[in-house]
Design an enzyme around this catalytic site. Structure first.
Site, PDB file in Angstrom:
ATOM      1  N   GLY A 160      41.852  24.005  80.784  1.00 22.05           N
ATOM      2  CA  GLY A 160      41.212  23.001  81.636  1.00 22.05           C
ATOM      3  C   GLY A 160      41.754  21.629  81.285  1.00 22.05           C
ATOM      4  O   GLY A 160      42.076  21.374  80.124  1.00 22.05           O
ATOM      5  N   LYS A 161      41.846  20.780  82.280  1.00 22.97           N
ATOM      6  CA  LYS A 161      42.282  19.411  82.007  1.00 22.97           C
ATOM      7  C   LYS A 161      41.015  18.578  81.817  1.00 22.97           C
ATOM      8  O   LYS A 161      40.568  17.857  82.719  1.00 22.97           O
ATOM      9  CB  LYS A 161      43.146  18.911  83.176  1.00 22.97           C
ATOM     10  CG  LYS A 161      44.342  18.114  82.706  1.00 22.97           C
ATOM     11  CD  LYS A 161      45.330  17.882  83.802  1.00 22.97           C
ATOM     12  CE  LYS A 161      46.124  16.608  83.632  1.00 22.97           C
ATOM     13  NZ  LYS A 161      46.693  16.330  82.323  1.00 22.97           N
TER      14      LYS A 161
END
Ligand code: PMP
Length: 306
Positions: free
Chosen positions: A156-157
């Site tokens: 995930g960013k």
């Protein structure tokens, strides 16, 4: 760096100066946000601004949202459309960087992900080069380890997780290096502070698989496809040991901002012959044309703004 001109904020496109949040905002205090980084490339001949692979970026963005319980009704198509509207208001005729950010906007105290309000903002600003030494970067292996999937998912960013990248980057920069290479908890190479990693050994392009605590990079995917289709290389995803860096022929970092970077020194040791190799040079050339919409086979990745 120039400031953005406008922002998509609270459902509207407003002047950037009006896109403000309060100091008690949840995301500012707890890092409860996810973001994306997309580039737009100005094509002088066609007088056109091309956004590179926005749908892929927004698919990953919405997956990141799901990881931190942000439930938007937006589709990747909706977000691409909003971005194009914003860029038309901005009217840039130069290379730009687009930053979509989804965040927990409540102004309250309490660490959690549930029962909070989700907001979306998007803004864009001019950006030319990100890296100073694109063809002869020197890097160090960081003493910081990459966040693990069971700590904060690297897939995930996620804004809060970028402290991990920032720690590695700042220590590397203060040590006189251009970039940090970060190992995962198993001691395998994960990635750079904001880029994926490739090595070349015996003519084969190797990169860690997505289960090695890396961000699933769009540039990584682009480079893998170009290497196979255009350079005829074998591309293998497998864990990479630290010591393989010392015996590889080439070391390449990829990312939306950094694009395709050749690393020629690791901890004062030359990589390969100590100069940019043919794979890095070939990929850099190809990538530079593809992102600007100059390669007909890949123009489905270039979404025109105007
Ligand atoms: N890894 C990390 C940690 C990053 O922040 C980035 C930049 N988004 C990348 C890899 C490269 O991903 P992309 O090619 O999608 O920009």
């Amino acid at each position: 760096m120039d400031l953005p001109k406008h922002a998509y904020f609270h459902g509207r496109i407003v002047p950037y100066s009006e896109a403000k949040v309060g100091v008690a905002t949840h995301a500012l205090n707890y890092g409860t946000a996810v973001f994306s980084g997309i580039r737009g490339y100005w094509n002088k001949e066609q007088k056109q601004l091309f956004v590179f692979r926005p749908m892929d970026h927004f698919r990953r963005f919405l997956n990141s949202c799901r990881m931190i319980c942000i439930d938007f009704n937006f589709t990747p198509e909706d977000l691409t459309k909003l971005t194009l509207e914003l860029l038309r208001a901005d009217d840039y005729q130069q290379d730009i960087y687009i930053r979509p950010l989804a965040y927990k906007s409540d102004e309250l105290i309490g660490v959690r992900l549930h029962d909070l309000t989700d907001e979306l903002t998007i803004f864009a600003m001019p950006m030319e080069k990100y890296a100073k030494h694109e063809t002869d970067a020197s890097v160090t292996i960081s003493s910081w380890r990459r966040v693990d999937d069971n700590i904060i998912p690297a897939r995930g960013k996620i804004s809060g997780a970028y402290i991990n990248s920032a720690l590695a980057k700042t220590d590397a920069a203060r040590g006189g290096y251009d970039e940090a290479l970060v190992l995962n908890q198993d001691g395998h190479l994960a990635e750079g502070s904001a880029m994926n990693i490739f090595i070349v050994r015996d003519g084969v392009l190797l990169t860690p698989p997505v289960t090695e605590n890396i961000l699933e990079g769009i540039t990584r995917r682009t480079v893998m496809e170009l290497a196979k289709k255009e350079l005829g290389l074998t591309v293998v995803e497998r864990p990479i040991d630290r010591s393989e860096i010392y015996v590889c022929d080439e070391l390449i970092l990829t990312g939306t901002a950094a694009e395709v970077m050749a690393v020629t020194q690791v901890d004062h040791r030359p990589v390969g012959c100590g100069q940019m190799g043919p794979v890095a040079a070939g990929l850099r050339d190809l990538y530079a044309g593809v992102v600007r919409g100059e390669h007909p086979c890949y123009c489905h990745w270039n979404i025109p703004v105007y």
